[in-house]
Design an enzyme around this catalytic site. Structure first.
Site, PDB file in Angstrom:
ATOM      1  CG  ASP A 165       0.965   2.768  17.303  1.00  0.00           C
ATOM      2  OD1 ASP A 165       1.629   3.932  17.735  1.00  0.00           O
ATOM      3  OD2 ASP A 165       0.146   2.510  16.518  1.00  0.00           O
TER       4      ASP A 165
ATOM      5  CG  HIS B 168      -0.215   0.093   2.636  1.00  0.00           C
ATOM      6  ND1 HIS B 168       0.070  -1.307   3.038  1.00  0.00           N
ATOM      7  CD2 HIS B 168       0.379   0.930   3.460  1.00  0.00           C
ATOM      8  CE1 HIS B 168       0.642  -1.206   4.177  1.00  0.00           C
ATOM      9  NE2 HIS B 168       1.088   0.005   4.218  1.00  0.00           N
TER      10      HIS B 168
ATOM     11  CG  ASP C 246       4.829  -3.315   6.450  1.00  0.00           C
ATOM     12  OD1 ASP C 246       4.910  -3.736   7.489  1.00  0.00           O
ATOM     13  OD2 ASP C 246       3.891  -2.940   5.712  1.00  0.00           O
TER      14      ASP C 246
ATOM     15  CD  GLU D  56       4.763  -7.318   9.397  1.00  0.00           C
ATOM     16  OE1 GLU D  56       4.306  -7.196  10.625  1.00  0.00           O
ATOM     17  OE2 GLU D  56       4.786  -6.616   8.126  1.00  0.00           O
TER      18      GLU D  56
END
Length: 623
Positions: free
Chosen positions: A512, A258, A342, A371
């Protein structure tokens, strides 16, 4: 003595334990008792590609006490296979199937299979990372170098207090979650290379550094431009060059599933002069995205409309990333030595194939990390079974199964389950990928390891609750003790340890954004830092951590002892998470070993203090 019919982790039963190269002949043996009155035995194997079984008759052979061997040889092509055994007897037909671990049990029905990973015989991975240490950096939060560039962009909130807690609310249009910037940059990383060298670091893994309009930068705006707050291309080149002098390589984060909606390519916010895919179907980037109804209804990563998904099979996008002058090669030519993909399990096989080809053509020693949160050898995603680690795609993956097993063990689980997880990985993963696994105990996506092990309430997810908590007193003391145990496991089990910036000095934080705080320069836990420097030296000074054999010795409840060994070098590791001292019988050869941590063995007994560990070194050349 009684024997199991089969054990995939025991050389008594097969010639090769673990994954094998294509074209390797593998001999398997079944061991069945005379009272079973066996007539015939068969090896049944299923090719995962087509789901078809092949059955091979096993030859009866010698006896071992009251058990008879039944043997078969099999030479597989590259692929993933599942196998079990069947035998007929005077009492009917039976199967030998896999139990919860590696042991075979007799069953009336089949269907519980062992896995056989067969990788391409030409599979090669870089040697330079074996035995090394990865250091993961969230660039905005590590260190402000000379001439920080903060304040250039009016829609970013620049935090002037380096020690401030990250913003976790979204009430303010600018001072909000994900939009607070601390000013860490590439020059800051370069200035701290001597500090990283003292830890034994050999690879720097940087979270995204390309221009993007959030502090995490997973919403790429321009793949060809370093974010101005981090520096310039020249700063990256300089970092790579100076890191190389310290024996370190730089690995960049590649986010290709993305982009950001606020990007050169999509341009939803109109920030850029280019004609973005959101603005017109005539955009040169229109084919990179999928619109269900133009322009506001489009595929987005996990439904987040600021992260429009790319069409990775689009020839133009693929060429932009993997072509002769694509993104992969461009940054390799600037001096980086690896890419971390990623959400690799969300990329199609074709793109990963092309990325590997581009990397290895540019530099055969470049490292490609993916990942993947599960066992990467049998992962199902993107519409089918993945072939990440069979030779034409990744060099290795982030080792989340390892992370989760360590957490479970240190928060009350049985050490036997941890050992079983490690053995399952050694069995399923090709050895060249196994020894390059990114063994982390915390990343930008997880709570800080100190917080996770010191606070039993980390399952709470409300950010307001998390913002108001901080370990102190006994919770902090316990956390520090358990972090050291976790680190010893991380540094001594197969793979390459990955240290998340600041864990070595006692940084805290839940999810996070609290796990992404600024490095506390000047307020480090110096005892913990000295410990990490010491285990870094231990790892550098023992060859067994560079691909050596893993040998479990004892595992029961909270106690764990295992060995790493290669050639003349071996290290014995003992962990005791219980609140009482443990005494474990160990091989006599360790009597004269050198205690690197903890107490040396005495009279064949290894004493491991409560909530602590021992590391014993044995070097034959010193005898």
């Amino acid at each position: 003595m009684p024997y199991y019919p089969f054990d995939s982790r025991n050389s008594l039963y097969q010639s090769h334990i673990g994954a094998v190269a294509s074209g390797t002949t593998r001999m398997l043996r079944l061991l069945l008792h005379r009272d079973a009155c066996v007539q015939e035995a068969f090896f049944r194997i299923k090719d995962d590609k087509n789901g078809q079984f092949c059955e091979y008759r096993m030859e009866p052979g010698d006896w071992l006490e009251d058990y008879r061997y039944y043997t078969v040889s099999f030479t597989p092509d590259e692929g993933l296979y599942w196998y079990e055994f069947r035998y007929t007897s005077d009492f009917g037909t039976f199967f030998v199937v896999k139990s919860d671990h590696s042991l075979g049990v007799v069953s009336r029905t089949g269907g519980d299979f062992w896995q056989m990973t067969v990788y391409d015989a030409s599979y090669r991975t870089p040697d330079w990372l074996k035995g090394g240490l990865i250091y993961q950096i969230f660039p905005d939060r590590f260190y402000r170098g000379h001439n920080p560039a903060g304040g250039q962009q009016p829609d970013r909130y620049y935090t002037h207090d380096w020690n401030a807690q990250p913003i976790y609310t979204q009430n303010d249009p600018i001072a909000r979650l994900g939009n607070d910037f601390y000013g860490g940059n590439l020059d800051g990383i370069r200035q701290k290379l001597p500090y990283l060298a003292d830890l034994g670091v050999t690879a720097l893994y940087l979270n995204p550094i390309f221009e993007a309009h959030s502090n995490h930068r997973y919403n790429t705006a321009d793949y060809l431009k370093i974010d101005p707050d981090l520096g310039t291309t020249e700063d990256l080149v300089r970092l790579c060059r100076e890191a190389d002098r310290y024996g370190m390589a730089v690995i960049l984060d590649g986010v290709f599933s993305h982009t950001g909606s606020d990007s050169l390519y999509f341009n939803k916010n109109g920030r850029y002069e280019t004609l973005g895919a959101y603005q017109s179907t005539d955009s040169p980037y229109a084919s990179w995205y999928h619109f269900r109804h133009f322009p506001d209804d489009y595929d987005a990563w996990w439904g987040i409309d600021t992260l429009p998904e790319t069409n990775e099979t689009d020839p133009d996008f693929d060429r932009f990333i993997t072509g002769p002058d694509g993104i992969i090669r461009h940054w390799l030519r600037c001096g980086i030595k690896g890419w971390r993909l990623d959400v690799a399990d969300e990329l199609p096989d074709s793109m990963i194939d092309h990325i590997r080809t581009a990397m290895k053509d540019e530099n055969k020693d470049a490292f490609l990390l993916g990942e993947v949160w599960e066992d990467a050898t049998n992962k199902v995603s993107h519409g089918g079974r993945r072939r990440f680690l069979r030779g034409s795609q990744l060099d290795s993956v982030m080792n989340y199964p390892f992370y989760e097993a360590i957490i479970r063990y240190l928060t009350g689980g049985n050490s036997r389950d941890l050992i079983d997880t490690v053995l399952a990985l050694t069995e399923n993963y090709p050895p060249m990928a196994l020894h390059l696994l990114m063994n982390h105990i915390g990343t930008h996506d997880t709570p800080r390891i100190l917080t996770r092990l010191g606070d039993t309430e980390t399952a709470q997810t409300d950010r307001s609750w998390q913002a108001g908590r901080h370990l102190d007193g006994e919770r902090l003391a316990k956390g520090l003790r358990f972090v050291k145990m976790a680190a010893v496991l991380q540094y001594t089990l197969p793979g390459v340890p990955s240290l998340y910036y600041g864990d070595e000095v006692g940084m805290q934080g839940y999810g996070d954004p609290f796990c992404r705080g600024a490095f506390p320069w000047g307020n480090e836990n110096t005892d913990l830092l000295a410990f990490y420097q010491a285990i870094g030296r231990m790892r550098r000074n023992n060859a067994c951590f560079s691909g050596g054999e893993f040998v479990p010795i004892y595992a029961n409840f909270g106690h764990l002892v295992y060995m790493r060994r290669t050639g003349d070098n071996a290290v014995l590791v003992g962990i005791n998470r219980w609140c009482d001292d443990a005494q474990v019988d160990i091989p006599n050869e360790w009597e004269n070993g050198t205690a690197l941590f903890g107490q040396p063995p005495h009279d064949g007994i290894l004493t491991i203090k409560k909530e602590s560990f021992c590391v014993i070194e044995y070097n034959k050349t010193a005898d």
